[in-house]
Design a protein around this motif. Structure first.
Motif, PDB file in Angstrom:
ATOM      1  N   LEU A 198      30.437 -70.321 -28.310  1.00 49.82           N
ATOM      2  CA  LEU A 198      29.999 -71.704 -28.507  1.00 49.82           C
ATOM      3  C   LEU A 198      30.650 -72.634 -27.490  1.00 49.82           C
ATOM      4  N   THR A 248      29.079 -72.143 -23.870  1.00 54.38           N
ATOM      5  CA  THR A 248      27.631 -72.213 -23.698  1.00 54.38           C
ATOM      6  C   THR A 248      27.210 -73.098 -22.530  1.00 54.38           C
ATOM      7  N   TYR A 256      28.989 -63.722 -27.091  1.00 48.42           N
ATOM      8  CA  TYR A 256      28.070 -63.466 -28.201  1.00 48.42           C
ATOM      9  C   TYR A 256      27.849 -61.967 -28.373  1.00 48.42           C
ATOM     10  N   LYS A 301      22.174 -65.578 -35.568  1.00 45.58           N
ATOM     11  CA  LYS A 301      22.456 -66.776 -34.781  1.00 45.58           C
ATOM     12  C   LYS A 301      22.952 -66.407 -33.388  1.00 45.58           C
ATOM     13  N   SER A 343      19.886 -65.515 -31.387  1.00 46.22           N
ATOM     14  CA  SER A 343      19.109 -66.727 -31.126  1.00 46.22           C
ATOM     15  C   SER A 343      19.783 -67.587 -30.057  1.00 46.22           C
ATOM     16  N   ASN A 344      21.095 -67.709 -30.134  1.00 51.29           N
ATOM     17  CA  ASN A 344      21.814 -68.505 -29.135  1.00 51.29           C
ATOM     18  C   ASN A 344      21.765 -67.856 -27.755  1.00 51.29           C
ATOM     19  N   LEU A 352      18.468 -68.774 -26.369  1.00 52.24           N
ATOM     20  CA  LEU A 352      18.424 -70.138 -25.835  1.00 52.24           C
ATOM     21  C   LEU A 352      19.025 -70.211 -24.434  1.00 52.24           C
ATOM     22  N   ASN A 361      12.055 -71.262 -32.002  1.00 51.85           N
ATOM     23  CA  ASN A 361      12.228 -71.012 -30.574  1.00 51.85           C
ATOM     24  C   ASN A 361      11.083 -70.180 -30.004  1.00 51.85           C
TER      25      ASN A 361
END
Length: 167
Positions: free
Chosen positions: A25, A28, A39, A51, A54-55, A58, A89
Motif C-alpha cells: 500500500l 503503490t 502484494y 484485494k 485487485s490492487n 489496478l 474494475n
C-alpha cells in the motif's frame, strides 16, 4: 496473527502477510513494481486475498498492461466471487475499450447472481448516467435508496442524473 477487516470479511493475516500488504500500500504510488512484488509476497503467505489481486490489477492497468490487469481482477474473483471492486474494475476496463454495453451486461449478469448487492446496482446506475441515460440512472439510484435510504453512492448518482437533465 493479525485480525483485520478486509472487504466486509474477517481475514486472519499473519504478521508477514500484514507487513507485505502494508508495504505494498505504501509503495503503490512511489514504486509500483515494488508494490506488485509486496502484494505477491503477501499472496504467497495468504493466497486468499482478493484485494491484493485487485490492487495488482489496478497498478497494471495504470501501467497500460490491460490484459495482465484483467487477469488479476479475474484472480480476485476466483478467490471471492462477490468481490465488487474487481467486478467494477473489469466493467471499467470494458468501458475504456469502448464496450459500455458489454460492461452493463456484465454487471447485470453479476447482479443476477448477487441480487442483494447495492454496490452492483449503484455501478449500473452510474454507468447508465455516464452514457447519458439519466432517467434510467435516476430510477436505478432511487431503487437503491428505497432499500437503503442513507446510501451515499446512490444519492450521488441521483443528484448527477437530476442535474444533468436540468437545462
Amino acid at each position: 496473527r493479525y485480525r483485520k477487516l478486509l472487504d466486509a470479511d474477517f481475514i486472519v493475516l499473519s504478521d508477514t502477510a500484514k507487513a507485505s500488504f502494508n508495504s505494498a500500500l505504501a509503495l503503490t504510488y512511489t514504486d509500483p513494481e515494488g508494490a506488485i512484488r509486496a502484494y505477491r509476497q503477501a499472496l504467497t503467505v495468504e493466497p486468499n486475498l482478493p484485494k491484493a489481486h485487485s490492487n495488482i490489477g489496478l497498478i497494471l492497468e495504470w501501467q497500460g498492461k490491460v490484459a495482465e490487469a484483467e487477469a488479476e481482477y479475474q484472480k480476485a474473483l476466483e478467490k471471492k466471487a462477490d468481490y465488487y471492486p474487481a467486478m467494477a474494475n473489469l466493467a471499467n476496463l470494458m468501458v475504456k475499450k469502448g464496450n459500455a454495453a458489454g460492461a452493463e451486461s456484465y454487471l447485470k449478469e453479476k447482479l443476477g447472481k448477487f441480487k442483494q448487492s447495492l454496490t452492483l446496482r449503484n455501478r449500473i446506475a452510474a454507468l447508465q448516467h455516464a452514457q447519458g441515460r439519466h432517467e434510467e440512472a435516476a430510477r436505478g439510484a432511487m431503487e437503491v435508496l428505497k432499500l437503503d435510504e442513507k446510501n451515499t453512492a446512490a444519492m450521488i448518482v441521483l443528484a448527477q442524473a437530476y442535474f444533468s437533465t436540468k437545462k
